[in-house]
Every structure is written in C-alpha cells, then in structure tokens.
Design a protein around this motif. Structure first.
Motif, mmCIF file in Angstrom:
data_model
loop_
_atom_site.group_PDB
_atom_site.id
_atom_site.type_symbol
_atom_site.label_atom_id
_atom_site.label_comp_id
_atom_site.label_asym_id
_atom_site.label_seq_id
_atom_site.Cartn_x
_atom_site.Cartn_y
_atom_site.Cartn_z
ATOM 1 N N THR A 80 0.597 -1.135 0.014
ATOM 2 C CA THR A 80 -0.110 0.137 0.141
ATOM 3 C C THR A 80 0.570 1.144 -0.203
ATOM 4 N N SER A 108 0.349 5.424 0.675
ATOM 5 C CA SER A 108 -0.352 6.414 1.748
ATOM 6 C C SER A 108 0.422 7.705 1.234
ATOM 7 N N ALA A 117 -3.702 -3.550 2.914
ATOM 8 C CA ALA A 117 -3.580 -3.570 1.555
ATOM 9 C C ALA A 117 -5.640 -4.561 2.128
#
Length: 180
Positions: A140, A142, A159
């Motif tokens: 992931t 961010s 995820a």
C-alpha cells in the motif's frame, strides 16, 4: 559703535550658520534643486533638501548655491528578499521508519516520516506486507504532510484484511518521496 556692528554681524552669521546646519531654511528662494522646484520653505520639509533616497549615490554631500548649504541624507538601498528562490529549490526526499506492523488485532501499520526540508512537504510512503517466505502479499501507499524539519506519524490500512492471517512482517520503503 564700530564694535557693536561687528557683534551684530557675527551674531547674524552665527544664527544663519546654525539654521543652515540644522536643516532650516532662511526663506530665501533657491535656484538649485534636485527636484526641479525652486523655493525655500521653512522647517525640515524644505523642498531644497533631497528626499529621494532611491536615486542618490549615497553618503552626505555638501554644496553651496546662493550662499546656503544643501545636504542630502545617506542612501539606503533595499536588499532583495529570498521569497521566490526558496520555493524554486527542489525538495529532498524524506525518511520513513516502520514503528508497528499491521496485525489481525489492528489492521494498520504505523510509520514515522521525517522531513529534511526547510518548508512543509507532502510525502508518499510505501509499505509491503510479506509472508514467512518473504514473498509480497500486497503493498500500500499513502501520503502525509510533514512540517518543515519535522516528523509526522502515519497510520496505513493493510491492503485487505484477507492477507492478515498470512502476514509475517511488514517492510517500509525507507525513502519517503517528496511530492510537493
């Protein structure tokens, strides 16, 4: 009587000198002026004084026109400010450190991001979720805004919750990419 006349002349010259040195005008009209106007005027706002500090060459100068002395003030030039150069400088990437890996109890990874720049910046952080063999189950990314020369804590959701029962450990990319 001869001595009295000299005293009066000396007093008049002394008074005129004091008035001239302190910047006051005697009210005479002057034919020389930097601003193109003629005329004396009283007090410190005499038009024969040079108040234009942007075009003068600096320093205190003295000259004489029609028996009176003109002085100009020292010139102070403005110094350029660094407002545009600070924003033009490219941002350095930050650093990311994994503080806590996601788990079944808490499906969020905690990452600390540090900003080495002298201004606030947005950073992209990547976390990989690995099984016991070291294979990546998911990853992931961010973003987090970090203050100038500061740090921020980011909680990133895994995820999917389906990978948590096979999750062995998390790996964070140590480089947090500066986005703006």
């Amino acid at each position: 009587m001869h001595t009295r006349g000299r005293r009066l002349r000396f007093t008049a010259v002394l008074a005129l000198t004091v008035l001239t040195l302190t910047g006051f005008s005697t009210g005479r009209h002057h034919s020389h002026s930097r601003h193109g106007s003629s005329g004396g005027g009283g007090g410190c706002s005499s038009s024969s004084q040079d108040h234009d500090t942007s075009t003068s060459s600096g320093g205190t100068t003295g000259g004489s026109t029609n028996g009176s002395t003109h002085r100009s003030r020292p010139t102070y030039r403005s110094t350029p400010t660094a407002t545009s150069s600070a924003t033009a400088r490219p941002l350095k990437d930050g650093t990311a450190v994994l503080k806590r890996c996601a788990s079944l109890d808490d499906p969020y990874s905690t990452v600390e991001v540090r900003n080495p720049n002298g201004r606030e910046a947005l950073f992209t952080v990547k976390v990989a979720y690995k099984n016991s063999n070291g294979s990546t189950l998911a990853d992931t990314t961010s973003q987090v805004s970090v203050p100038a020369n500061g740090r921020a804590t980011l909680r990133m959701a895994a995820a999917s919750t389906g990978i948590l029962d096979r999750l062995d450990h998390c790996e964070v990319d140590p480089r947090a990419t500066a986005d703006r």
